[in-house]
Design a protein around this motif. Structure first.
Motif, PDB file in Angstrom:
ATOM      1  N   LYS A  12       1.022  -1.240   0.039  1.00  0.00           N
ATOM      2  CA  LYS A  12      -0.139  -0.096   0.241  1.00  0.00           C
ATOM      3  C   LYS A  12       0.960   0.984  -0.100  1.00  0.00           C
ATOM      4  O   LYS A  12       2.022   1.220   0.613  1.00  0.00           O
ATOM      5  CB  LYS A  12      -0.841  -0.127   1.094  1.00  0.00           C
ATOM      6  CG  LYS A  12      -1.682   1.429   1.333  1.00  0.00           C
ATOM      7  CD  LYS A  12      -3.241   1.096   2.639  1.00  0.00           C
ATOM      8  CE  LYS A  12      -4.095   1.653   2.164  1.00  0.00           C
ATOM      9  NZ  LYS A  12      -5.316   2.164   2.837  1.00  0.00           N
ATOM     10  N   ASP A  99      -3.939  -6.566   0.927  1.00  0.00           N
ATOM     11  CA  ASP A  99      -4.829  -5.922   1.923  1.00  0.00           C
ATOM     12  C   ASP A  99      -4.953  -7.237   2.927  1.00  0.00           C
ATOM     13  O   ASP A  99      -4.753  -6.761   4.219  1.00  0.00           O
ATOM     14  CB  ASP A  99      -5.931  -6.283   1.224  1.00  0.00           C
ATOM     15  CG  ASP A  99      -6.790  -4.856   2.757  1.00  0.00           C
ATOM     16  OD1 ASP A  99      -6.431  -4.382   3.277  1.00  0.00           O
ATOM     17  OD2 ASP A  99      -8.324  -4.743   2.325  1.00  0.00           O
ATOM     18  N   LYS A 242     -10.849  -4.118   4.330  1.00  0.00           N
ATOM     19  CA  LYS A 242     -11.841  -2.990   3.334  1.00  0.00           C
ATOM     20  C   LYS A 242     -12.112  -3.307   2.798  1.00  0.00           C
ATOM     21  O   LYS A 242     -12.871  -3.015   1.839  1.00  0.00           O
ATOM     22  CB  LYS A 242     -10.359  -1.451   3.770  1.00  0.00           C
ATOM     23  CG  LYS A 242     -10.294  -0.663   5.079  1.00  0.00           C
ATOM     24  CD  LYS A 242     -10.050   0.627   4.419  1.00  0.00           C
ATOM     25  CE  LYS A 242      -9.685   1.442   5.952  1.00  0.00           C
ATOM     26  NZ  LYS A 242      -8.706   2.186   6.191  1.00  0.00           N
ATOM     27  N   SER A 243     -10.959  -4.578   1.779  1.00  0.00           N
ATOM     28  CA  SER A 243     -10.944  -4.865   0.314  1.00  0.00           C
ATOM     29  C   SER A 243     -12.727  -5.918   0.302  1.00  0.00           C
ATOM     30  O   SER A 243     -12.921  -6.362  -0.417  1.00  0.00           O
ATOM     31  CB  SER A 243      -9.836  -5.169  -0.138  1.00  0.00           C
ATOM     32  OG  SER A 243      -9.651  -6.220   0.396  1.00  0.00           O
ATOM     33  N   PHE A 246     -15.524  -5.371  -0.817  1.00  0.00           N
ATOM     34  CA  PHE A 246     -15.573  -4.499  -2.199  1.00  0.00           C
ATOM     35  C   PHE A 246     -15.183  -5.486  -3.306  1.00  0.00           C
ATOM     36  O   PHE A 246     -16.068  -6.212  -3.883  1.00  0.00           O
ATOM     37  CB  PHE A 246     -13.811  -3.840  -2.580  1.00  0.00           C
ATOM     38  CG  PHE A 246     -13.718  -3.339  -3.181  1.00  0.00           C
ATOM     39  CD1 PHE A 246     -13.888  -1.766  -3.441  1.00  0.00           C
ATOM     40  CD2 PHE A 246     -14.010  -3.422  -4.760  1.00  0.00           C
ATOM     41  CE1 PHE A 246     -13.880  -0.952  -4.552  1.00  0.00           C
ATOM     42  CE2 PHE A 246     -13.469  -3.161  -6.126  1.00  0.00           C
ATOM     43  CZ  PHE A 246     -13.401  -1.281  -5.681  1.00  0.00           C
TER      44      PHE A 246
ATOM     45  N   LEU B 111     -12.579   4.325  -7.293  1.00  0.00           N
ATOM     46  CA  LEU B 111     -12.312   3.183  -6.747  1.00  0.00           C
ATOM     47  C   LEU B 111     -10.910   2.811  -5.830  1.00  0.00           C
ATOM     48  O   LEU B 111      -9.976   2.897  -6.344  1.00  0.00           O
ATOM     49  CB  LEU B 111     -12.496   2.397  -7.855  1.00  0.00           C
ATOM     50  CG  LEU B 111     -13.795   2.485  -8.547  1.00  0.00           C
ATOM     51  CD1 LEU B 111     -14.003   0.457  -9.389  1.00  0.00           C
ATOM     52  CD2 LEU B 111     -15.511   1.952  -7.942  1.00  0.00           C
ATOM     53  N   ALA B 112     -10.688   2.220  -4.961  1.00  0.00           N
ATOM     54  CA  ALA B 112      -9.188   2.374  -3.710  1.00  0.00           C
ATOM     55  C   ALA B 112     -10.357   0.908  -2.942  1.00  0.00           C
ATOM     56  O   ALA B 112     -10.565   1.135  -2.032  1.00  0.00           O
ATOM     57  CB  ALA B 112      -9.617   3.818  -3.267  1.00  0.00           C
ATOM     58  N   PRO B 113      -9.944  -0.327  -3.740  1.00  0.00           N
ATOM     59  CA  PRO B 113     -10.121  -1.595  -2.671  1.00  0.00           C
ATOM     60  C   PRO B 113      -9.422  -1.434  -1.428  1.00  0.00           C
ATOM     61  O   PRO B 113      -9.922  -1.140   0.193  1.00  0.00           O
ATOM     62  CB  PRO B 113      -9.679  -2.596  -3.601  1.00  0.00           C
ATOM     63  CG  PRO B 113      -9.700  -1.805  -4.603  1.00  0.00           C
ATOM     64  CD  PRO B 113      -9.671  -0.364  -4.666  1.00  0.00           C
ATOM     65  N   LEU B 114      -8.638  -0.917  -1.682  1.00  0.00           N
ATOM     66  CA  LEU B 114      -8.059  -0.364   0.186  1.00  0.00           C
ATOM     67  C   LEU B 114      -7.780   0.035   1.059  1.00  0.00           C
ATOM     68  O   LEU B 114      -7.720   0.464   2.130  1.00  0.00           O
ATOM     69  CB  LEU B 114      -6.416  -0.928  -0.344  1.00  0.00           C
ATOM     70  CG  LEU B 114      -5.284  -1.508  -1.146  1.00  0.00           C
ATOM     71  CD1 LEU B 114      -4.361  -1.467  -1.462  1.00  0.00           C
ATOM     72  CD2 LEU B 114      -5.591  -3.280  -0.716  1.00  0.00           C
ATOM     73  N   ASP B 115      -8.831   1.229   0.194  1.00  0.00           N
ATOM     74  CA  ASP B 115      -9.056   2.120   1.324  1.00  0.00           C
ATOM     75  C   ASP B 115     -10.706   2.139   1.907  1.00  0.00           C
ATOM     76  O   ASP B 115     -11.589   2.708   2.418  1.00  0.00           O
ATOM     77  CB  ASP B 115      -9.338   3.588   0.993  1.00  0.00           C
ATOM     78  CG  ASP B 115      -7.874   3.719   0.766  1.00  0.00           C
ATOM     79  OD1 ASP B 115      -6.765   3.692   1.537  1.00  0.00           O
ATOM     80  OD2 ASP B 115      -7.300   4.288  -0.286  1.00  0.00           O
ATOM     81  N   GLY B 116     -11.668   0.902   1.162  1.00  0.00           N
ATOM     82  CA  GLY B 116     -13.068   0.736   1.120  1.00  0.00           C
ATOM     83  C   GLY B 116     -14.006   1.934   0.699  1.00  0.00           C
ATOM     84  O   GLY B 116     -15.007   1.820   1.000  1.00  0.00           O
ATOM     85  N   ILE B 117     -13.669   2.255  -0.945  1.00  0.00           N
ATOM     86  CA  ILE B 117     -14.137   3.612  -1.224  1.00  0.00           C
ATOM     87  C   ILE B 117     -14.500   2.221  -2.846  1.00  0.00           C
ATOM     88  O   ILE B 117     -13.342   2.045  -3.883  1.00  0.00           O
ATOM     89  CB  ILE B 117     -13.370   3.972  -2.290  1.00  0.00           C
ATOM     90  CG1 ILE B 117     -12.580   5.389  -0.896  1.00  0.00           C
ATOM     91  CG2 ILE B 117     -13.775   5.042  -2.713  1.00  0.00           C
ATOM     92  CD1 ILE B 117     -12.119   6.411  -1.205  1.00  0.00           C
TER      93      ILE B 117
END
Lengths: 255, 198
Positions: A12, A99, A242-243, A246, B111-117
């Motif tokens: 990250k 992640d 967080k992912s 998603f 889109l930012a999977p690592l930030d949950g967006i």
């Protein structure tokens, strides 16, 4: 101050100040490390795409031994995993992998075999020809991750009654392992899981890499497995990926 | 500085601005201190005014002082082509090129999977509605050429193509004036993939 050079998977990158960033890497020799990268967003920055998530880069960094934050001097791409970036399914599964490593691994705790497996899994995701294969690859990685990082669930005996000769019937995320048919009705929060899943979990966690590579499971079983691992990890680490939301919404949208 | 609470406070506030460190904040604070009161008032009023009068365009989400931004109101622009950008500031970068004459749509992020967006955090539904309204022939995706920008562009193409519009992506590769020798392999690879006949 010692200078280190190693291959690292970029986990990250967070912007810091006007042109710097703080990057997390997973390395084979030093485990997860964090470093500040100066002037990364300058017009003449030399880093290019070497700090993009899940890129394998050769990094040079320095700092005190056991420092919390190193200074990253250079990063050169070894493998960008470009194929993983051209397909949405592959892309978000690759994001999920980094992640997982970034959220649950402690700093400076080396796991060489997990590093190799991470690279192998990113390669498998890139080569996968269908949704089932990407999901299976990531589920196997999660299970190996559990066993490597000390979170391995107990699979050999019922975590409620201690019966070693059980026919596994379900999984108890809170107690951290399998439960027998008799105990299933006596406890709450247990998940009924098909015997195939439990067998798959055991083989994926403890099997040889060449056997694991050939393992394939159905879409339904992958979904079941993802649910069990997610619940288990959340309960035992107190943290959620967080992912995760998603990937779940993506998988439910494609059915 | 002891006993100079107001100066310390001003330095602290300046330090909150991007790219401003302690020294620069002190220099700015002393500049304000030495200037006329009218200059300080003008600066404060400009800051308040921008917060009070600037809002998002109800069509494209760009910043504007009216309901519709200047670009959306301009009847001389191509109304059948939309360029999708991450932030309002990207519009200004593209407008500087004087190459694009169509309309814009600001996603308000990426889109930012690592930030949950995820997709629901962006103005993607609004873009779909604009296209469903008819009259749009092409959508150009101009998100940044990084992993998150790519993820957003792939997701958008998946969502927008079924609506019957042409979806294109801005070219990726070597910047003008750069040196091939110093470019990384991903940039060179993208340049070769996106090569054009001359």
């Amino acid at each position: 101050m010692p200078l280190y050079e190693t291959k690292a998977i970029v986990l990250k990158v967070i912007d810091y100040g006007e042109s710097d960033c703080i990057a997390s890497f997973f390395t084979k020799e030093y485990g997860k490390i964090q470093g500040i990268v100066k002037r990364v967003r300058n017009k003449k920055a030399k880093f290019g795409a070497s700090l993009e998530p899940f890129t394998l880069s050769n990094i040079i960094f320095f700092g005190r031994e056991n420092a919390n934050l190193y200074n990253v001097n250079s990063a050169d791409i070894v493998d960008p995993f470009s194929v993983n970036r051209d397909d949405y399914d592959k892309l978000i599964h690759s994001f999920y992998l980094v992640d997982l490593l970034n959220t649950y691994l402690s700093d400076r705790d080396p796991h060489p075999s997990l590093f190799d497996l991470g690279l192998e899994t990113l390669k498998s995701i890139g080569e996968a020809t269908g949704r089932g294969k990407t999901e299976t690859a990531i589920n196997i990685f999660q299970l190996k991750f559990l066993s490597e990082s000390g979170y391995a669930p107990k699979m050999g005996m019922c975590v409620i009654c201690g019966d070693c000769n059980l026919t596994p019937y379900g999984f108890h995320p809170g107690r951290g392992g399998v439960i027998c048919r008799g105990c299933m009705s006596r406890v709450t929060y247990a998940i009924k899981v098909s015997p195939g899943i439990l067998k798959f979990m055991e083989r994926a966690m403890h099997g040889e890499p060449h056997i694991i590579k050939r393992m394939i499971i159905s879409k339904e079983m992958n979904g079941e497995l993802r649910y069990v691992i997610e619940k288990y990890l959340r309960l035992h680490t107190g943290r959620e990926l967080k992912s995760s939301k998603f990937i779940n919404s993506h998988l439910s949208s494609i059915g | 500085m002891k006993g100079l609470e107001s100066v310390n406070n001003l330095v602290k506030e300046f330090k909150r601005l991007p790219g401003i460190g302690q020294k620069t904040a002190e220099r700015l604070a002393f500049f304000v201190l030495k200037s006329d009161k009218s200059m300080a008032l003008a600066l404060a009023e400009a800051m308040i005014s921008v917060k009070e009068s600037v809002r998002l365009c109800s069509v494209c989400n760009s910043i504007t002082e009216d309901d519709h931004c200047e670009i959306c109101r301009d009847s001389g622009r191509d109304r059948d082509i939309i360029c999708v950008v991450e932030e309002s500031k990207d519009i200004y970068a593209i407008e500087r090129s004087r190459e694009f004459k169509g309309l814009y749509h600001v996603l308000m992020g990426v889109l930012a999977p690592l930030d949950g967006i995820g997709p629901s955090n962006l103005k993607i539904k609004e873009l779909e509605l604009r296209i469903s309204g008819g009259g749009i022939k092409e959508v150009i995706i101009a998100t940044n050429p990084d992993t998150e920008g790519e993820a957003t562009s792939i997701y958008l193409s998946k969502v927008l193509k079924p609506l019957g519009v042409k979806v294109s992506r801005i070219a990726r590769g070597l910047p003008v004036g750069s040196d091939l020798e110093y470019a990384d392999e991903v940039t060179i690879m993208r340049s070769l993939q996106g090569r054009k006949e001359i």
